[in-house]
Write an enzyme that holds these catalytic residues in place. Structure first.
Site, mmCIF file in Angstrom:
data_model
loop_
_atom_site.group_PDB
_atom_site.id
_atom_site.type_symbol
_atom_site.label_atom_id
_atom_site.label_comp_id
_atom_site.label_asym_id
_atom_site.label_seq_id
_atom_site.Cartn_x
_atom_site.Cartn_y
_atom_site.Cartn_z
ATOM 1 C CG MET A 141 4.619 1.116 2.814
ATOM 2 S SD MET A 141 6.183 1.982 2.733
ATOM 3 C CE MET A 141 5.753 3.570 3.392
ATOM 4 N N GLY A 142 1.399 -0.835 5.987
ATOM 5 C CA GLY A 142 0.876 -1.077 7.331
ATOM 6 C C GLY A 142 0.499 0.214 8.030
ATOM 7 C CB ALA A 143 0.889 2.409 10.250
ATOM 8 C CD GLN B 48 7.833 3.153 -0.545
ATOM 9 O OE1 GLN B 48 7.578 2.083 -1.111
ATOM 10 N NE2 GLN B 48 6.878 4.009 -0.241
ATOM 11 C CB SER C 61 -1.154 10.572 6.388
ATOM 12 O OG SER C 61 0.221 10.265 6.427
ATOM 13 C CG HIS D 278 -4.140 1.979 4.810
ATOM 14 N ND1 HIS D 278 -3.625 2.612 5.909
ATOM 15 C CD2 HIS D 278 -3.194 2.092 3.841
ATOM 16 C CE1 HIS D 278 -2.424 3.081 5.638
ATOM 17 N NE2 HIS D 278 -2.134 2.794 4.395
ATOM 18 C CD GLN E 275 2.311 5.304 -3.838
ATOM 19 O OE1 GLN E 275 3.399 5.254 -3.306
ATOM 20 N NE2 GLN E 275 1.213 4.952 -3.190
HETATM 21 O O1 PAF Z 1 1.601 4.100 -0.548
HETATM 22 C C1 PAF Z 1 2.272 3.252 0.077
HETATM 23 O O2 PAF Z 1 1.948 2.865 1.195
HETATM 24 C C2 PAF Z 1 3.529 2.704 -0.561
HETATM 25 O O3 PAF Z 1 4.200 3.681 -1.305
HETATM 26 C C3 PAF Z 1 3.293 1.436 -1.416
HETATM 27 C C4 PAF Z 1 2.414 1.727 -2.615
HETATM 28 C C5 PAF Z 1 2.634 0.369 -0.560
HETATM 29 C C6 PAF Z 1 4.619 0.894 -1.942
HETATM 30 O O4 PAF Z 1 5.470 0.551 -0.900
#
Ligand code: PAF
Length: 283
Positions: A33-35, A64, A188, A40, A156
């Site tokens: 979701m960026g940032a 979500q 995070s 990441h 997740q």
């Molecule tokens: O973990 C995340 O950033 C989000 O839940 C994902 C997996 C990109 C789905 O929007």
């Protein structure tokens, strides 16, 4: 080094991936979701070890987020994200708008059972439907060979594995270790909301979890150990603890001492909700 190709339509994404397939390249995907932070970037590195081409999606997925959650305030910093992806060597950034992902009249939801029950779902009942729906869409759009998800969002990761198994989505799911700062705080995007004082408290979360996991491995009573962990978090300065729970590592069913487990927690600092988890080694 040139930056990633940036596309914001499904058609352009598919065209590029089709070209790469013709050239014989394997494709790995990192949904985000960026940032983007170091966590990441570690996923991108793993993706690049697994495939010749790495696609990173950047989409703050509204389905979500509950209406009370931080959708509007969620950090958005595309230019910086693209710089980080260039440095990391990602090949393509997929940056669709909401209208591209959810066309007018969109009416489908994917609901995964099994590992999605309890934990996050007790507090965010629609969260995993939103995640499963968008991840399924991303996989159908990009058709990657594999996709990398962080263990930071452990539930997740388990839900996405279940989704692929149940729907026969031919995507290998790779779980990547949580990246932590020098104090053990899990990276995070939401850490950006924390004040200096809150950051110092946040850093206690992993300490309490690691200590409790070690106690469980050494034979401590489960209910007392997780209860004491929740109290320790409150004493450390967390405003509220949603849960501290020991679970079996794969199904997220009840924890069993003879199987590897996971100790998971969610707790609030001011208006910021943090989650983390650690391994519980079997006795
Ligand atoms: O973990 C995340 O950033 C989000 O839940 C994902 C997996 C990109 C789905 O929007």
């Amino acid at each position: 080094m040139s930056g990633p190709i940036v596309v914001d339509s499904v058609a352009a994404l598919r065209a590029q991936i089709r070209d790469w397939r013709r050239e014989g390249f394997k494709v790995a995907m990192v949904p985000t979701m960026g940032a983007l932070h170091d966590g990441h970037i570690s996923l991108v590195r793993i993706a690049l070890e697994r495939a010749e081409r790495c696609v990173v999606s950047i989409f703050v997925n509204p389905t979500q987020f509950a209406p009370t959650e931080d959708l509007d305030k969620y950090p958005r910093q595309l230019a910086r994200d693209l710089d980080r992806l260039r440095e990391a060597g990602a090949h393509l950034a997929f940056t669709p708008g909401v209208a591209e992902m959810y066309r007018p009249g969109f009416a489908t939801r994917i609901s995964v059972g099994g590992p999605s029950s309890g934990l996050e779902t007790d507090f965010r009942p629609t969260f995993f439907d939103g995640v499963a729906t968008v991840v399924a869409k991303l996989f159908l759009q990009a058709a990657p060979d594999c996709a990398v998800f962080g263990e930071k969002d452990y539930q997740q990761l388990c839900v996405v594995r279940q989704l692929c198994r149940d729907l026969d989505l031919p995507v290998e799911i790779i779980g990547a270790p949580t990246v932590r700062d020098s104090h053990g705080l899990a990276m995070s995007s939401r850490n950006a909301y924390l004040s200096e004082t809150e950051l110092a408290i946040a850093r206690k979360l992993n300490v309490v979890l690691r200590q409790t996991a070690a106690e469980l491995t050494s034979g401590a009573d489960e209910a007392s150990a997780v209860g004491e962990a929740a109290q320790a978090l409150v004493r450390a300065g967390f405003r509220k603890v949603d849960y501290v729970a020991a679970r079996e590592a794969v199904t997220l069913g009840p924890w069993r001492r003879d199987r590897d487990g996971r100790l998971l927690a969610a707790a609030w600092l001011g208006t910021t909700r943090l989650i983390d988890n650690v391994e519980i080694l079997s006795a």
